[in-house]
Design a protein around this motif. Structure first.
Motif, PDB file in Angstrom:
ATOM      1  N   LEU A  95       1.171  -1.165  -0.001  1.00  0.00           N
ATOM      2  CA  LEU A  95       0.007  -0.102   0.242  1.00  0.00           C
ATOM      3  C   LEU A  95       0.980   1.179   0.018  1.00  0.00           C
ATOM      4  CD1 LEU A  95      -2.626  -1.094   2.649  1.00  0.00           C
ATOM      5  CD2 LEU A  95      -2.860  -1.514   0.443  1.00  0.00           C
ATOM      6  N   SER A  96       0.568   2.167  -0.603  1.00  0.00           N
ATOM      7  CA  SER A  96       1.052   3.459  -0.386  1.00  0.00           C
ATOM      8  C   SER A  96       0.436   4.500   0.376  1.00  0.00           C
ATOM      9  CB  SER A  96       1.108   4.254  -2.095  1.00  0.00           C
ATOM     10  OG  SER A  96       1.848   3.324  -3.015  1.00  0.00           O
ATOM     11  N   VAL A 106       3.484   0.820   3.020  1.00  0.00           N
ATOM     12  CA  VAL A 106       3.049  -0.256   3.964  1.00  0.00           C
ATOM     13  C   VAL A 106       2.649  -1.391   3.414  1.00  0.00           C
ATOM     14  CG1 VAL A 106       0.934  -0.230   5.669  1.00  0.00           C
ATOM     15  CG2 VAL A 106       1.793   1.966   5.095  1.00  0.00           C
ATOM     16  N   TYR A 107       2.911  -2.580   4.410  1.00  0.00           N
ATOM     17  CA  TYR A 107       2.544  -3.953   3.780  1.00  0.00           C
ATOM     18  C   TYR A 107       1.424  -4.250   4.495  1.00  0.00           C
ATOM     19  CZ  TYR A 107       7.498  -3.687   2.160  1.00  0.00           C
ATOM     20  OH  TYR A 107       8.434  -3.152   1.336  1.00  0.00           O
ATOM     21  N   GLU A 108       0.466  -4.668   4.075  1.00  0.00           N
ATOM     22  CA  GLU A 108      -0.789  -5.370   4.514  1.00  0.00           C
ATOM     23  C   GLU A 108      -0.803  -6.920   4.442  1.00  0.00           C
ATOM     24  OE1 GLU A 108      -5.170  -3.948   3.640  1.00  0.00           O
ATOM     25  OE2 GLU A 108      -4.561  -5.353   2.232  1.00  0.00           O
ATOM     26  N   TYR A 119      -0.734  -4.503   9.724  1.00  0.00           N
ATOM     27  CA  TYR A 119      -0.246  -3.546   8.784  1.00  0.00           C
ATOM     28  C   TYR A 119       0.962  -3.001   9.296  1.00  0.00           C
ATOM     29  CZ  TYR A 119      -4.900  -2.937   7.150  1.00  0.00           C
ATOM     30  OH  TYR A 119      -6.178  -3.240   6.371  1.00  0.00           O
ATOM     31  N   PHE A 120       2.080  -3.391   8.471  1.00  0.00           N
ATOM     32  CA  PHE A 120       3.579  -2.692   8.830  1.00  0.00           C
ATOM     33  C   PHE A 120       3.941  -1.587   8.017  1.00  0.00           C
ATOM     34  CE2 PHE A 120       3.124  -7.098  10.474  1.00  0.00           C
ATOM     35  CZ  PHE A 120       3.719  -7.034  11.728  1.00  0.00           C
ATOM     36  N   LEU A 121       4.455  -0.533   8.675  1.00  0.00           N
ATOM     37  CA  LEU A 121       5.102   0.516   7.927  1.00  0.00           C
ATOM     38  C   LEU A 121       6.701   0.053   7.546  1.00  0.00           C
ATOM     39  CD1 LEU A 121       5.441   3.500   6.606  1.00  0.00           C
ATOM     40  CD2 LEU A 121       6.244   3.887   9.375  1.00  0.00           C
ATOM     41  N   ARG A 122       7.080   0.165   6.261  1.00  0.00           N
ATOM     42  CA  ARG A 122       8.492  -0.040   6.162  1.00  0.00           C
ATOM     43  C   ARG A 122       9.331   1.158   6.570  1.00  0.00           C
ATOM     44  NH1 ARG A 122      11.666   0.936   1.701  1.00  0.00           N
ATOM     45  NH2 ARG A 122       9.982   1.009   0.329  1.00  0.00           N
ATOM     46  N   VAL A 123       9.977   1.443   7.631  1.00  0.00           N
ATOM     47  CA  VAL A 123      10.697   2.337   7.868  1.00  0.00           C
ATOM     48  C   VAL A 123      12.006   2.505   7.244  1.00  0.00           C
ATOM     49  CG1 VAL A 123      12.023   3.315  10.008  1.00  0.00           C
ATOM     50  CG2 VAL A 123       9.698   2.302  10.316  1.00  0.00           C
ATOM     51  N   ARG A 135      -3.462   3.345   9.252  1.00  0.00           N
ATOM     52  CA  ARG A 135      -2.182   3.563   8.582  1.00  0.00           C
ATOM     53  C   ARG A 135      -1.498   4.800   9.608  1.00  0.00           C
ATOM     54  NH1 ARG A 135      -2.169   3.254   2.344  1.00  0.00           N
ATOM     55  NH2 ARG A 135      -4.374   2.685   2.343  1.00  0.00           N
ATOM     56  N   ARG A 136      -1.830   4.814  10.800  1.00  0.00           N
ATOM     57  CA  ARG A 136      -1.095   5.590  11.642  1.00  0.00           C
ATOM     58  C   ARG A 136      -0.015   5.024  12.495  1.00  0.00           C
ATOM     59  NH1 ARG A 136      -6.640   8.090  13.702  1.00  0.00           N
ATOM     60  NH2 ARG A 136      -6.919   5.972  14.023  1.00  0.00           N
TER      61      ARG A 136
END
Length: 149
Positions: A95-96, A106-108, A119-123, A135-136
């Motif tokens: 996801l963007s 973001v990976y869902e 949901y994981f944010l790619r830091v 997505r917060r």
């Protein structure tokens, strides 16, 4: 007790404390040269010493959905009820954007059958961070990060 309950509780505590406003630092493309990439970390737990989380992603961001699979395993440290490890498998999407950064990745992770969507944010190429379904990022975001192994 199931990991989704504990993660939801941890997430709710973090959410009630307020969301982080800082954007992710690194936007380099995820390098999945190998067939799979493993991320590990220990998340906070209200009723135990922590939740050891192990996430294995297979496939790359450009692959077809059926080629992007994951396994997630959660193990509880020193939980009074000694619950068994929880394991989920399924497919992951790219996801963007997040609530504050339209360029974030973001990976869902959607489990097969029952189970919550993660949901994981790619830091950066080495770090994934658990974020909420909107997505917060959470205020205690560093405690919710997994490192690439």
């Amino acid at each position: 007790m199931q990991v989704r309950t504990l993660l939801a509780g941890s997430a709710m505590l973090a959410f009630l404390a307020g969301c982080a406003a800082g954007p992710a630092d690194d936007r380099a493309d995820m390098a999945m040269d190998d067939a799979e990439v493993v991320y590990q970390g220990t998340l906070p737990c209200r009723n135990c010493a922590g939740i050891d989380l192990n996430v294995t992603l297979r496939g790359d961001e450009q692959a077809a959905l059926e080629e992007r699979t994951f396994d997630l395993r959660a193990s509880y440290q020193e939980h009074p009820q000694e619950p068994p490890d929880e394991e989920y498998s399924g497919n992951w999407e790219v996801l963007s954007g997040t609530a504050v950064d339209p360029d974030a990745t973001v990976y869902e992770l959607t489990p097969d059958g029952e189970g919550q969507i993660y949901y994981f944010l790619r830091v950066d190429d080495q770090t994934l961070e658990l974020i909420d379904p909107q997505r917060r990022r959470f205020q205690n975001n560093e405690a919710l990060q997994l490192q690439r192994q």
